[in-house]
Design an enzyme around this catalytic site. Sequence first.
Site, mmCIF file in Angstrom:
data_model
loop_
_atom_site.group_PDB
_atom_site.id
_atom_site.type_symbol
_atom_site.label_atom_id
_atom_site.label_comp_id
_atom_site.label_asym_id
_atom_site.label_seq_id
_atom_site.Cartn_x
_atom_site.Cartn_y
_atom_site.Cartn_z
ATOM 1 N N THR A 13 0.837 -1.199 0.000
ATOM 2 C CA THR A 13 0.000 0.000 0.000
ATOM 3 C C THR A 13 0.871 1.248 0.000
ATOM 4 O O THR A 13 0.376 2.346 0.222
ATOM 5 C CB THR A 13 -0.941 0.027 1.227
ATOM 6 O OG1 THR A 13 -0.154 -0.015 2.417
ATOM 7 C CG2 THR A 13 -1.905 -1.139 1.221
ATOM 8 N N ARG A 62 4.144 2.352 -2.377
ATOM 9 C CA ARG A 62 4.367 2.837 -3.732
ATOM 10 C C ARG A 62 4.699 1.643 -4.614
ATOM 11 O O ARG A 62 5.416 0.727 -4.206
ATOM 12 C CB ARG A 62 5.525 3.851 -3.786
ATOM 13 C CG ARG A 62 5.243 5.153 -3.065
ATOM 14 C CD ARG A 62 4.209 5.962 -3.842
ATOM 15 N NE ARG A 62 3.922 7.226 -3.208
ATOM 16 C CZ ARG A 62 2.740 7.561 -2.710
ATOM 17 N NH1 ARG A 62 1.738 6.715 -2.736
ATOM 18 N NH2 ARG A 62 2.549 8.746 -2.179
ATOM 19 N N GLU A 115 1.736 2.746 -12.562
ATOM 20 C CA GLU A 115 0.457 3.459 -12.437
ATOM 21 C C GLU A 115 0.382 4.597 -13.439
ATOM 22 O O GLU A 115 1.390 5.253 -13.681
ATOM 23 C CB GLU A 115 0.310 4.045 -11.026
ATOM 24 C CG GLU A 115 -0.100 3.032 -10.009
ATOM 25 C CD GLU A 115 -0.343 3.657 -8.644
ATOM 26 O OE1 GLU A 115 -0.461 4.894 -8.523
ATOM 27 O OE2 GLU A 115 -0.434 2.911 -7.683
ATOM 28 N N HIS A 140 -5.548 2.267 -5.706
ATOM 29 C CA HIS A 140 -4.767 3.255 -4.959
ATOM 30 C C HIS A 140 -5.652 4.061 -4.011
ATOM 31 O O HIS A 140 -5.694 5.290 -4.057
ATOM 32 C CB HIS A 140 -4.027 4.184 -5.919
ATOM 33 C CG HIS A 140 -2.853 4.857 -5.277
ATOM 34 N ND1 HIS A 140 -1.732 5.157 -5.962
ATOM 35 C CD2 HIS A 140 -2.628 5.284 -4.022
ATOM 36 C CE1 HIS A 140 -0.866 5.753 -5.156
ATOM 37 N NE2 HIS A 140 -1.394 5.831 -3.974
ATOM 38 N N GLY A 159 -5.853 3.132 -0.488
ATOM 39 C CA GLY A 159 -5.537 2.724 0.873
ATOM 40 C C GLY A 159 -5.637 3.846 1.890
ATOM 41 O O GLY A 159 -5.897 3.606 3.067
#
Length: 129
Positions: free
Chosen positions: A39, A41, A70, A91, A93
């Site tokens: 969670t 990078r 990403e 993304h 979290g």
Amino acid sequence: MLARVDIVSIHCPHTPATYHLLSARRLKYLRPHAILVNTARGEIVDENALVRMLEANEMAGAGLDVFEHEPAVSPKLLKLAQSGKVTLLPHMGSATNEGRVDMGEKVIINIKTFMDGHRPPDRVLPSML
């Protein structure tokens, strides 16, 4: 330590020192029943090595809220998610009310500090990029 844990949960910033912190070499230490949770990078995990290990049943699964490239998500990860080996989140979290309020307050503090002629507390340092 990686050879003795059941779950690895990653919580660190992406810096030149943490790029592929969990490299193919390090991921190989995980036991076949291990689960990886990222969670932090996406660039911290060698995503290709992770996919290879999951496909070869060399680890049990992964939970990913971030991805190495990403916003793109690897088609191989999507396939692994369909088979139940990987749980993928977009993304989010940090998407709690408390987290978002804290983020907004940090922005205000940084802007106010800068406008008052001082160094903002949460600067992006070129050496960290």
